[in-house]
Motif scaffolding. Structure first.
Motif, PDB file in Angstrom:
ATOM      1  N   ALA A 483     -12.927  -0.587   1.492  1.00 61.33           N
ATOM      2  CA  ALA A 483     -11.524  -0.382   1.866  1.00 61.33           C
ATOM      3  C   ALA A 483     -11.206   0.746   2.705  1.00 61.33           C
ATOM      4  O   ALA A 483     -11.770   1.959   2.331  1.00 61.33           O
ATOM      5  N   SER A 484     -10.536   0.606   3.801  1.00 53.19           N
ATOM      6  CA  SER A 484     -10.454   1.653   4.710  1.00 53.19           C
ATOM      7  C   SER A 484      -9.078   2.070   5.254  1.00 53.19           C
ATOM      8  O   SER A 484      -8.418   3.225   5.307  1.00 53.19           O
ATOM      9  N   LYS A 485      -8.075   0.903   5.419  1.00 51.68           N
ATOM     10  CA  LYS A 485      -6.837   1.274   5.680  1.00 51.68           C
ATOM     11  C   LYS A 485      -5.778   0.048   5.124  1.00 51.68           C
ATOM     12  O   LYS A 485      -6.174  -1.051   4.713  1.00 51.68           O
ATOM     13  N   ILE A 486      -4.612   0.586   5.264  1.00 49.67           N
ATOM     14  CA  ILE A 486      -3.486  -0.599   4.585  1.00 49.67           C
ATOM     15  C   ILE A 486      -2.896  -1.163   6.020  1.00 49.67           C
ATOM     16  O   ILE A 486      -2.313  -0.602   6.900  1.00 49.67           O
ATOM     17  N   PHE A 487      -2.742  -2.690   6.081  1.00 53.30           N
ATOM     18  CA  PHE A 487      -1.884  -3.174   6.910  1.00 53.30           C
ATOM     19  C   PHE A 487      -0.571  -3.555   6.411  1.00 53.30           C
ATOM     20  O   PHE A 487      -0.528  -4.514   5.330  1.00 53.30           O
ATOM     21  N   TYR A 488       0.713  -3.311   7.102  1.00 57.89           N
ATOM     22  CA  TYR A 488       1.816  -3.166   6.335  1.00 57.89           C
ATOM     23  C   TYR A 488       3.054  -3.426   7.669  1.00 57.89           C
ATOM     24  O   TYR A 488       2.982  -2.494   8.220  1.00 57.89           O
ATOM     25  N   LYS A 489       3.417  -4.462   7.513  1.00 56.01           N
ATOM     26  CA  LYS A 489       4.707  -4.771   8.550  1.00 56.01           C
ATOM     27  C   LYS A 489       3.972  -4.310   9.972  1.00 56.01           C
ATOM     28  O   LYS A 489       4.595  -3.330  10.852  1.00 56.01           O
ATOM     29  N   GLU A 490       2.828  -4.746  10.503  1.00 62.39           N
ATOM     30  CA  GLU A 490       2.485  -4.386  11.781  1.00 62.39           C
ATOM     31  C   GLU A 490       1.747  -2.955  11.993  1.00 62.39           C
ATOM     32  O   GLU A 490       1.456  -2.743  13.151  1.00 62.39           O
ATOM     33  N   ASN A 491       1.802  -2.434  11.087  1.00 61.47           N
ATOM     34  CA  ASN A 491       1.304  -0.957  10.928  1.00 61.47           C
ATOM     35  C   ASN A 491       0.110  -0.619  10.029  1.00 61.47           C
ATOM     36  O   ASN A 491      -0.143  -1.439   9.364  1.00 61.47           O
ATOM     37  N   LEU A 492      -0.832   0.058  10.634  1.00 63.72           N
ATOM     38  CA  LEU A 492      -2.066   0.634   9.816  1.00 63.72           C
ATOM     39  C   LEU A 492      -1.719   2.021   9.324  1.00 63.72           C
ATOM     40  O   LEU A 492      -1.297   3.090   9.839  1.00 63.72           O
ATOM     41  N   TYR A 493      -1.997   1.976   7.914  1.00 61.57           N
ATOM     42  CA  TYR A 493      -2.019   3.340   7.258  1.00 61.57           C
ATOM     43  C   TYR A 493      -3.330   3.814   6.910  1.00 61.57           C
ATOM     44  O   TYR A 493      -3.844   3.229   6.168  1.00 61.57           O
ATOM     45  N   ASP A 494      -3.504   5.118   7.141  1.00 61.71           N
ATOM     46  CA  ASP A 494      -4.699   5.760   6.667  1.00 61.71           C
ATOM     47  C   ASP A 494      -4.246   6.608   5.404  1.00 61.71           C
ATOM     48  O   ASP A 494      -3.427   7.006   5.263  1.00 61.71           O
ATOM     49  N   VAL A 495      -5.230   6.264   4.552  1.00 61.44           N
ATOM     50  CA  VAL A 495      -4.938   6.744   3.279  1.00 61.44           C
ATOM     51  C   VAL A 495      -6.286   7.641   2.718  1.00 61.44           C
ATOM     52  O   VAL A 495      -7.261   7.474   3.148  1.00 61.44           O
ATOM     53  N   ASP A 496      -5.830   8.831   2.487  1.00 61.74           N
ATOM     54  CA  ASP A 496      -6.885   9.870   2.149  1.00 61.74           C
ATOM     55  C   ASP A 496      -7.784   9.380   0.849  1.00 61.74           C
ATOM     56  O   ASP A 496      -7.342   8.690  -0.065  1.00 61.74           O
ATOM     57  N   LYS A 497      -9.358   9.438   1.261  1.00 60.01           N
ATOM     58  CA  LYS A 497     -10.004   8.651   0.310  1.00 60.01           C
ATOM     59  C   LYS A 497     -10.320   9.316  -1.126  1.00 60.01           C
ATOM     60  O   LYS A 497     -10.863   8.622  -1.950  1.00 60.01           O
ATOM     61  N   ASN A 498      -9.819  10.429  -1.211  1.00 63.96           N
ATOM     62  CA  ASN A 498      -9.888  11.047  -2.346  1.00 63.96           C
ATOM     63  C   ASN A 498      -8.414  10.928  -3.166  1.00 63.96           C
ATOM     64  O   ASN A 498      -8.233  11.649  -4.176  1.00 63.96           O
ATOM     65  N   SER A 499      -7.539  10.278  -2.574  1.00 63.75           N
ATOM     66  CA  SER A 499      -6.085  10.066  -3.324  1.00 63.75           C
ATOM     67  C   SER A 499      -6.350   8.902  -4.271  1.00 63.75           C
ATOM     68  O   SER A 499      -6.978   8.211  -4.325  1.00 63.75           O
ATOM     69  N   SER A 500      -5.170   9.050  -5.158  1.00 62.42           N
ATOM     70  CA  SER A 500      -5.244   8.107  -6.374  1.00 62.42           C
ATOM     71  C   SER A 500      -4.778   6.823  -5.791  1.00 62.42           C
ATOM     72  O   SER A 500      -5.176   5.698  -6.367  1.00 62.42           O
ATOM     73  N   ILE A 501      -3.857   6.831  -4.596  1.00 60.53           N
ATOM     74  CA  ILE A 501      -3.551   5.461  -4.215  1.00 60.53           C
ATOM     75  C   ILE A 501      -4.824   4.808  -3.509  1.00 60.53           C
ATOM     76  O   ILE A 501      -4.997   3.409  -3.770  1.00 60.53           O
ATOM     77  N   TYR A 502      -5.491   5.357  -2.803  1.00 61.07           N
ATOM     78  CA  TYR A 502      -6.564   4.726  -2.303  1.00 61.07           C
ATOM     79  C   TYR A 502      -7.675   4.156  -3.642  1.00 61.07           C
ATOM     80  O   TYR A 502      -8.344   3.143  -3.142  1.00 61.07           O
ATOM     81  N   LEU A 503      -7.776   4.961  -4.492  1.00 61.69           N
ATOM     82  CA  LEU A 503      -8.974   4.598  -5.493  1.00 61.69           C
ATOM     83  C   LEU A 503      -8.227   3.323  -6.052  1.00 61.69           C
ATOM     84  O   LEU A 503      -8.839   2.557  -6.587  1.00 61.69           O
ATOM     85  N   LEU A 504      -6.814   3.131  -6.115  1.00 57.77           N
ATOM     86  CA  LEU A 504      -6.389   2.262  -6.841  1.00 57.77           C
ATOM     87  C   LEU A 504      -6.491   0.767  -5.828  1.00 57.77           C
ATOM     88  O   LEU A 504      -6.957  -0.212  -6.451  1.00 57.77           O
ATOM     89  N   LEU A 505      -6.081   0.864  -4.628  1.00 60.71           N
ATOM     90  CA  LEU A 505      -6.358  -0.090  -4.051  1.00 60.71           C
ATOM     91  C   LEU A 505      -7.932  -0.677  -3.726  1.00 60.71           C
ATOM     92  O   LEU A 505      -8.031  -1.677  -3.511  1.00 60.71           O
ATOM     93  N   ALA A 506      -8.872   0.440  -3.780  1.00 59.40           N
ATOM     94  CA  ALA A 506      -9.928   0.170  -3.679  1.00 59.40           C
ATOM     95  C   ALA A 506     -10.484  -0.670  -4.892  1.00 59.40           C
ATOM     96  O   ALA A 506     -11.343  -1.619  -4.683  1.00 59.40           O
ATOM     97  N   ASP A 507      -9.855  -0.233  -5.772  1.00 60.65           N
ATOM     98  CA  ASP A 507     -10.230  -0.947  -7.092  1.00 60.65           C
ATOM     99  C   ASP A 507      -9.934  -2.453  -7.152  1.00 60.65           C
ATOM    100  O   ASP A 507     -10.530  -3.158  -7.506  1.00 60.65           O
ATOM    101  N   ILE A 508      -8.503  -2.595  -6.692  1.00 57.11           N
ATOM    102  CA  ILE A 508      -8.156  -3.841  -6.601  1.00 57.11           C
ATOM    103  C   ILE A 508      -8.936  -4.710  -5.506  1.00 57.11           C
ATOM    104  O   ILE A 508      -9.018  -5.880  -6.027  1.00 57.11           O
ATOM    105  N   SER A 509      -9.217  -4.081  -4.453  1.00 54.34           N
ATOM    106  CA  SER A 509      -9.900  -4.988  -3.482  1.00 54.34           C
ATOM    107  C   SER A 509     -11.409  -5.230  -4.056  1.00 54.34           C
ATOM    108  O   SER A 509     -11.764  -6.473  -3.911  1.00 54.34           O
TER     109      SER A 509
END
Length: 586
Positions: A483-509
Motif C-alpha cells: 500500500a502506498s497511496k489513497i485514491f479518493y474523489k479523483e485525488n491521491l493522498y500520501d499517508v505517512d507510513k509510520n502513521s496509524s492510518i497507513y498501518l490500518l489501511l495496509a492491514d486491510i489491503s
C-alpha cells in the motif's frame, strides 16, 4: 521498551511459569522460571540492574511464557528449555551439570540409585529430574527401607545386614530366580506421584513414636514425610518414557483459533510453539490445515495428543499415532496445552482491548482525512484469477478498526468471461449491495477497493445505479505490491507510513488480498481435481468433494489402495473403478 512488551506486561498472570526472552531475530536469549510471572517478568523492565542484566534487557524485543501449575514444574521446564535452546545469557548447566534422576536399574537384581546421567536409557528406568537433590537421596533411603532391592554395587559371597533386616532378598545366597516386578511397579507408581500408601505408613510411625515420647524419632519421620512430598510433588513437565510426543492445545472463539504445541522429546518438554490463526472455516479444518503445514516444516513426533477432533485424516496424511489422552500425566500435559492456548487468545484479546481505543481514534482520523463521518464499518474487496480462469472475489469487513471474520464473504464470478477486473468488480459490488438493500441489512460507512482508480470507478458506477451514497476509496500499491497511496474523489493522498492510518489501511489491503488468493487457490485446486476425475463413471461432485477432503491432493488418490478409498467413503464398486483408473498399465 517496545509497545508490544508494554501491553503484554499489563496482562501477565499471577501464576507460576517459565518465560523466554527474545531478541530482534526472535531467538531465545534467556530462559527463566517464576513463582509469579507478573512480578518476575516486570522486574526486568523497571528499576536499576547490574551490567549483565542491563545488556540482556537492551536486547529484548518480546517475551513468551508457559503457565505451569507449580513453581517446581516451572523449574523443570526451565532446565529443559535451557538445554534445548542454550540461550546466551543463561550460565547455568554450561558445565553439563544436570539435576538428578532416581533410577531403577535393569539389572537381574535391580538397585535404586540417584544419577545425573540418563543417556544410557536402556540400562535403567528414570524418574525426574528432581531439583531438590537432598530430598531425592532421602527418598531413595526410605524406599530402600521399604522395598528389598539390592543395596550393594557388587554382589558379595555371603549375606549382609540388609538381608537380616529384611531389606534385601539376598541374591548372594539365594540362587533361584528372584522376582522384583511387583516392587518395581510399586516404586514406579510412588515416583509418578502415587505416594498415599507410603506416606500413610510414615504418618502412622510418626504418631506412634510421638505417643511413646520418642520425639527425636517422630521428628525424623516428619522430616522424611516432607522430603517425600517434596520429591514426588506432582509435576507434569517430565514423563518417564522415550516416545517423542507433541501435545496440541486448541481454543477458539468466533473469530480466531489459538494453538499451543508442547513438544516433548525423551520424555521432557523442550519447546513450546504458540500461534493464533484467523477462523475462516470450521475449527477442525483450520486446525488440521495448520498442523499439516507445521509438520511439513518441522520434524514429526511419533505421537500427537489432541482433544476433540476427528483424527483419521490427519493420522493418514502425517502417518503418526494421534489420540486424545484421557488419563494420567499425558492428560495433564494436554490440559496444560489447552489452558495455555486459551490464555494466549484471551491475553491477545485483552491486549487488543487496550489498543481498541487507539484503533477507534485511527478510524476517526481516517474519517477526518477524507472529510466523512467516522467509518465505523468498512468493507474491502479484491479479485483473483489465473488469466481469466477460476475467477473469484473476496470481501473482508472491519468494524471499529478490527477485522470481523464472521462478516467476510467469498464470491464466484458468474457473468464475466476472461480477465476483466473492472467488470468483475462491478458484478461483485452489485451482488453484495443489492442483497443488503433487499434484505435491509447494515450498509458500510466506507468501501475500500484493493486497487486504484479503475476499481473505485467500478464500485461508484454500481452504487450510483443502486442509488446508494457510500464513500469509496482505493488503496493504490507500489511496485512491491505494498500500500502506498489513497485514491479518493479523483485525488491521491500520501499517508505517512509510520502513521496509524497507513498501518490500518495496509492491514486491510493485505488481509483482503490474502483472503482472495486463498479462495482462488482452493477454487483452482477443486477445478483441476474435478477435471482429472471427470472420466471416472459414477463419480459425481459430492463424491469428489469427499475424496478431496480425505486425501487433500490428487497424488494421494493415485497412491491409494482400494481399502484406502473405501475408508474415504467410496462404495466398493466405485473404489475399484477409481483404483483401476489410476492403475491401467499395471
Amino acid at each position: 521498551m517496545t509497545t508490544i512488551i508494554a501491553e503484554k506486561l499489563k496482562l501477565l498472570p499471577d501464576s507460576p511459569g517459565c518465560y523466554q526472552m527474545r531478541d530482534a531475530q526472535n531467538e531465545i536469549i534467556y530462559v527463566g522460571k517464576a513463582k509469579n510471572l507478573k512480578n518476575r517478568v516486570r522486574s526486568y523492565f523497571h528499576g536499576a540492574h547490574n551490567a549483565k542484566t542491563t545488556r540482556l534487557v537492551s536486547e529484548i524485543v518480546d517475551f513468551t511464557y508457559v503457565i505451569t501449575a507449580s513453581e517446581l514444574e516451572a523449574f523443570v521446564l526451565e532446565i529443559n528449555m535451557i538445554k534445548e535452546y542454550d540461550p546466551k545469557y543463561n550460565i547455568m548447566l554450561k558445565d553439563d551439570k544436570t539435576y538428578p534422576y532416581i533410577a531403577i536399574t535393569n539389572e537381574e537384581h535391580p538397585r535404586l540409585i540417584v544419577t545425573r546421567n540418563q543417556r544410557k536409557r536402556h540400562l535403567a528406568r528414570y524418574f525426574g529430574p528432581y531439583p531438590n537433590v537432598r530430598a531425592a537421596r532421602t527418598t531413595i533411603d526410605v524406599l530402600n527401607q521399604i522395598y528389598p532391592f539390592r543395596k550393594c554395587f557388587n554382589i558379595p559371597k555371603k549375606e549382609c545386614l540388609y538381608y537380616h533386616m529384611h531389606q534385601c532378598l539376598g541374591p548372594c545366597i539365594i540362587k533361584e530366580k528372584l522376582d522384583y516386578s511387583s516392587y518395581k511397579n510399586k516404586v514406579a507408581s510412588f515416583l509418578n506421584g502415587d505416594a498415599k500408601d507410603v506416606l500413610k505408613d510414615i504418618v502412622t510411625r510418626m504418631n506412634e513414636a510421638a505417643e511413646q515420647l520418642e520425639f527425636e524419632k517422630a521428628k525424623e519421620y516428619r522430616d522424611l514425610k516432607f522430603a517425600i512430598e517434596d520429591t514426588v510433588a506432582k509435576q507434569k513437565i517430565s514423563i518417564n518414557d522415550l516416545t517423542s510426543r507433541d501435545y496440541v492445545g486448541v481454543f477458539a472463539d468466533e473469530d480466531e483459533i489459538s494453538i499451543d504445541i508442547l513438544i516433548t522429546r525423551q520424555g521432557n518438554i523442550v519447546q513450546n510453539h504458540q500461534t493464533i490463526i484467523n477462523k475462516y472455516d470450521s475449527v477442525e479444518d483450520e486446525t488440521m490445515n495448520y498442523l499439516l503445514q507445521f509438520y511439513q516444516m518441522n520434524n514429526k513426533p511419533k505421537e500427537i495428543c489432541i482433544k476433540g477432533f476427528d483424527f483419521e485424516i490427519l493420522k493418514n496424511i502425517l502417518n503418526v499415532e494421534i489420540y486424545e489422552a484421557k488419563l494420567g500425566k499425558k492428560k495433564e500435559i494436554l490440559d496444560m496445552a489447552n489452558y495455555n492456548a486459551k490464555f494466549n487468545l484471551e491475553n491477545k484479546r485483552n491486549i487488543y482491548k487496550n489498543q481498541v481505543l487507539k484503533k477507534y481514534e485511527t478510524v476517526e482520523d481516517l474519517g477526518k482525512l477524507l472529510g466523512i463521518p467516522t467509518p465505523r464499518r468498512m468493507e474491502a474487496f479484491d479479485n483473483s484469477n489465473l488469466y481469466g480462469e477460476y475467477p473469484v472475489s473476496a470481501m473482508v469487513c472491519y468494524i471499529d478498526g478490527k477485522p470481523s471474520p464472521k462478516d467476510f464473504r467469498k464470491y464466484h464470478i458468474k457473468t464475466v468471461v476472461g480477465a476483466n477486473d473492472y467488470e468483475s468488480m462491478k458484478e461483485v459490488i452489485y451482488r453484495r449491495y443489492l442483497r443488503l438493500v433487499m434484505e435491509e441489512q447494515i450498509l458500510p460507512d466506507l468501501i475500500v477497493m484493493d486497487g486504484g482508480e479503475i476499481q473505485v470507478h467500478a464500485a461508484e458506477e454500481v452504487l450510483q445505479s443502486l442509488n446508494l451514497d457510500i464513500a469509496v476509496i482505493g488503496i493504490q500499491k507500489n511496485d512491491k505490491h505494498k500500500a502506498s497511496k489513497i485514491f479518493y474523489k479523483e485525488n491521491l493522498y500520501d499517508v505517512d507510513k509510520n502513521s496509524s492510518i497507513y498501518l490500518l489501511l495496509a492491514d486491510i489491503s493485505q488481509r483482503v488480498h490474502d483472503f482472495a488468493i486463498s479462495f482462488f487457490r482452493s477454487n483452482k485446486a477443486k477445478g483441476l481435481f474435478s477435471s482429472i476425475l471427470d472420466p471416472i463413471p459414477g463419480l459425481g461432485p459430492k463424491r469428489k468433494e469427499e475424496l478431496l477432503k480425505y486425501f487433500i491432493n490428487i497424488d494421494k488418490i493415485k497412491e491409494a489402495s482400494i481399502e484406502d478409498l473405501k475408508k474415504a467413503g467410496m462404495p466398493i464398486n466405485l473404489a475399484t473403478e477409481i483404483f483401476h483408473y489410476f492403475h491401467k498399465e499395471t
